[in-house]
Design a protein around this motif. Structure first.
Motif, PDB file in Angstrom:
ATOM      1  N   ILE A  22       3.944   9.366 -10.546  1.00  0.00           N
ATOM      2  CA  ILE A  22       3.224   9.568 -11.741  1.00  0.00           C
ATOM      3  C   ILE A  22       2.387  11.173 -11.184  1.00  0.00           C
ATOM      4  CG2 ILE A  22       1.136   9.365 -12.618  1.00  0.00           C
ATOM      5  CD1 ILE A  22       2.777   6.813 -12.503  1.00  0.00           C
ATOM      6  N   GLU A  23       2.685  11.970 -12.752  1.00  0.00           N
ATOM      7  CA  GLU A  23       2.995  13.388 -12.256  1.00  0.00           C
ATOM      8  C   GLU A  23       1.654  13.429 -13.029  1.00  0.00           C
ATOM      9  OE1 GLU A  23       6.988  12.040 -15.886  1.00  0.00           O
ATOM     10  OE2 GLU A  23       4.182  11.313 -14.508  1.00  0.00           O
ATOM     11  N   PRO A  24       0.959  14.760 -12.645  1.00  0.00           N
ATOM     12  CA  PRO A  24       0.161  15.501 -13.482  1.00  0.00           C
ATOM     13  C   PRO A  24      -0.290  14.842 -14.623  1.00  0.00           C
ATOM     14  CG  PRO A  24       0.560  17.047 -11.705  1.00  0.00           C
ATOM     15  CD  PRO A  24       1.758  15.910 -11.855  1.00  0.00           C
ATOM     16  N   HIS A  25      -1.644  14.787 -15.490  1.00  0.00           N
ATOM     17  CA  HIS A  25      -1.118  14.583 -17.038  1.00  0.00           C
ATOM     18  C   HIS A  25      -0.964  15.945 -17.816  1.00  0.00           C
ATOM     19  CE1 HIS A  25      -5.456  15.809 -16.656  1.00  0.00           C
ATOM     20  NE2 HIS A  25      -5.353  16.439 -17.485  1.00  0.00           N
ATOM     21  N   GLU A  26      -0.578  17.285 -17.843  1.00  0.00           N
ATOM     22  CA  GLU A  26      -0.836  18.277 -17.711  1.00  0.00           C
ATOM     23  C   GLU A  26       1.073  18.233 -18.167  1.00  0.00           C
ATOM     24  OE1 GLU A  26      -1.448  19.852 -15.018  1.00  0.00           O
ATOM     25  OE2 GLU A  26      -3.806  18.051 -15.986  1.00  0.00           O
ATOM     26  N   GLN A  27       1.796  17.123 -17.125  1.00  0.00           N
ATOM     27  CA  GLN A  27       3.180  17.259 -17.195  1.00  0.00           C
ATOM     28  C   GLN A  27       3.755  16.477 -17.820  1.00  0.00           C
ATOM     29  OE1 GLN A  27       3.950  18.174 -12.640  1.00  0.00           O
ATOM     30  NE2 GLN A  27       5.553  17.387 -13.375  1.00  0.00           N
TER      31      GLN A  27
ATOM     32  N   VAL B 252       0.679  -1.340   0.007  1.00  0.00           N
ATOM     33  CA  VAL B 252      -0.147   0.044  -0.069  1.00  0.00           C
ATOM     34  C   VAL B 252       1.242   1.150   0.330  1.00  0.00           C
ATOM     35  CG1 VAL B 252      -1.592   1.530   1.265  1.00  0.00           C
ATOM     36  CG2 VAL B 252      -2.321  -1.236   0.873  1.00  0.00           C
ATOM     37  N   HIS B 253       1.726   1.485   0.045  1.00  0.00           N
ATOM     38  CA  HIS B 253       2.614   2.427   0.723  1.00  0.00           C
ATOM     39  C   HIS B 253       3.294   2.919  -0.349  1.00  0.00           C
ATOM     40  CE1 HIS B 253       2.802   4.045   5.256  1.00  0.00           C
ATOM     41  NE2 HIS B 253       2.717   2.753   5.290  1.00  0.00           N
ATOM     42  N   LEU B 254       4.158   1.475  -0.983  1.00  0.00           N
ATOM     43  CA  LEU B 254       4.476   1.862  -2.998  1.00  0.00           C
ATOM     44  C   LEU B 254       4.042   1.877  -3.483  1.00  0.00           C
ATOM     45  CD1 LEU B 254       7.198  -1.560  -1.696  1.00  0.00           C
ATOM     46  CD2 LEU B 254       7.741   0.928  -2.312  1.00  0.00           C
ATOM     47  N   LEU B 255       2.783   2.016  -3.204  1.00  0.00           N
ATOM     48  CA  LEU B 255       1.784   2.485  -4.592  1.00  0.00           C
ATOM     49  C   LEU B 255       1.195   3.770  -4.584  1.00  0.00           C
ATOM     50  CD1 LEU B 255      -0.960  -1.133  -4.836  1.00  0.00           C
ATOM     51  CD2 LEU B 255       0.893  -0.489  -6.690  1.00  0.00           C
ATOM     52  N   ARG B 256       1.170   4.447  -2.850  1.00  0.00           N
ATOM     53  CA  ARG B 256       0.427   5.192  -2.984  1.00  0.00           C
ATOM     54  C   ARG B 256       2.118   6.544  -3.379  1.00  0.00           C
ATOM     55  NH1 ARG B 256      -2.480   7.049   3.827  1.00  0.00           N
ATOM     56  NH2 ARG B 256      -4.091   6.189   2.188  1.00  0.00           N
ATOM     57  N   ASN B 257       3.172   5.372  -2.750  1.00  0.00           N
ATOM     58  CA  ASN B 257       4.432   6.458  -3.287  1.00  0.00           C
ATOM     59  C   ASN B 257       4.388   6.779  -4.631  1.00  0.00           C
ATOM     60  OD1 ASN B 257       5.533   7.234  -1.220  1.00  0.00           O
ATOM     61  ND2 ASN B 257       7.663   6.647  -1.122  1.00  0.00           N
ATOM     62  N   SER B 258       4.110   6.120  -5.286  1.00  0.00           N
ATOM     63  CA  SER B 258       4.332   5.963  -6.944  1.00  0.00           C
ATOM     64  C   SER B 258       3.165   6.381  -7.438  1.00  0.00           C
ATOM     65  CB  SER B 258       3.386   4.707  -8.345  1.00  0.00           C
ATOM     66  OG  SER B 258       4.543   3.460  -7.959  1.00  0.00           O
ATOM     67  N   ILE B 259       1.237   6.613  -6.848  1.00  0.00           N
ATOM     68  CA  ILE B 259       0.473   7.942  -7.282  1.00  0.00           C
ATOM     69  C   ILE B 259       0.860   9.012  -7.083  1.00  0.00           C
ATOM     70  CG2 ILE B 259      -1.052   8.192  -7.415  1.00  0.00           C
ATOM     71  CD1 ILE B 259      -2.219   4.939  -6.671  1.00  0.00           C
ATOM     72  N   ASP B 260       1.838   9.706  -6.299  1.00  0.00           N
ATOM     73  CA  ASP B 260       1.623  10.813  -5.233  1.00  0.00           C
ATOM     74  C   ASP B 260       2.690  11.368  -5.478  1.00  0.00           C
ATOM     75  OD1 ASP B 260       1.463  12.941  -3.889  1.00  0.00           O
ATOM     76  OD2 ASP B 260       1.586  12.611  -2.090  1.00  0.00           O
ATOM     77  N   HIS B 261       3.971  10.620  -5.822  1.00  0.00           N
ATOM     78  CA  HIS B 261       5.508  11.458  -5.769  1.00  0.00           C
ATOM     79  C   HIS B 261       6.100  10.433  -6.893  1.00  0.00           C
ATOM     80  CE1 HIS B 261       6.322  12.510  -2.339  1.00  0.00           C
ATOM     81  NE2 HIS B 261       6.047  11.134  -1.609  1.00  0.00           N
TER      82      HIS B 261
END
Length: 178
Positions: free
Chosen positions: A67-72, A56-65
């Motif tokens: 994966i960039e916002p789609h414009e980026q 769960v922690h690793l998945l959260r990190n992937s999404i939060d830190h």
């Protein structure tokens, strides 16, 4: 005294992680597609249960830190939708669980700056990327500039490392910028 080992396919646990990724990406306004591999890899049921929080922690990190916002992402020439892969595979007598994303990668310089700010490194300390990434697993370490519901609270990768080491495992980070 009997030892009961119940081997089950890890894929049974992957379903709830799919929901977590969907909910988190929605909550954070990110487009994220999660794929899985190695669902038939078998682990003891107790081990799978103990791996829940670290995953769960690793998945959260992937999404939060990661994966960039789609414009980026679009500006960087990437598809708007980010990808997260959760996989399990055998490596000899061990099972390797990977959480991989196609996000921005870890900026070793940001990690170094935070470590210097926190007094963990001196200003001129030269460290390899691997040594810098290891600092991310210290209790309370965060590169988040702001505290959100998901990150910056200083609860994170140290939990992952402790849980994995309690299972006699080890954690390894690989990252490429971009």
């Amino acid at each position: 005294h009997s030892l009961s080992v119940r081997m089950v396919p890890i894929g049974q646990a992957f379903g709830k992680f799919r929901r977590l990724v969907r909910d988190l990406s929605h909550e954070m306004g990110r487009e994220v597609e999660m794929t899985t591999a190695g669902e038939d890899t078998e682990l003891d049921k107790n081990v799978i249960d103990r791996l829940n929080d670290p995953i769960v922690h690793l998945l959260r990190n992937s999404i939060d830190h990661g994966i960039e916002p789609h414009e980026q992402r679009l500006a960087a020439g990437k598809p708007a939708r980010g990808r997260v892969l959760l996989s399990a595979s055998y490596a000899g007598a061990s099972v390797v669980i990977r959480v991989e994303d196609d996000g921005a990668g870890i900026d070793a310089e940001t990690v170094r700056r935070k470590a210097v700010q926190r007094g963990l490194l001196g200003e001129g300390d030269k460290r390899t990327e691997e040594e810098l990434f290891a600092l991310m697993f210290l209790p309370g370490f965060s590169t988040s500039e702001r505290v959100t519901k998901i990150s910056g609270r200083g609860v994170g990768l140290d939990v992952v490392k402790r849980a994995v080491e309690a299972l006699r495992g080890r954690v390894r980070v690989e990252s490429r910028r971009g």
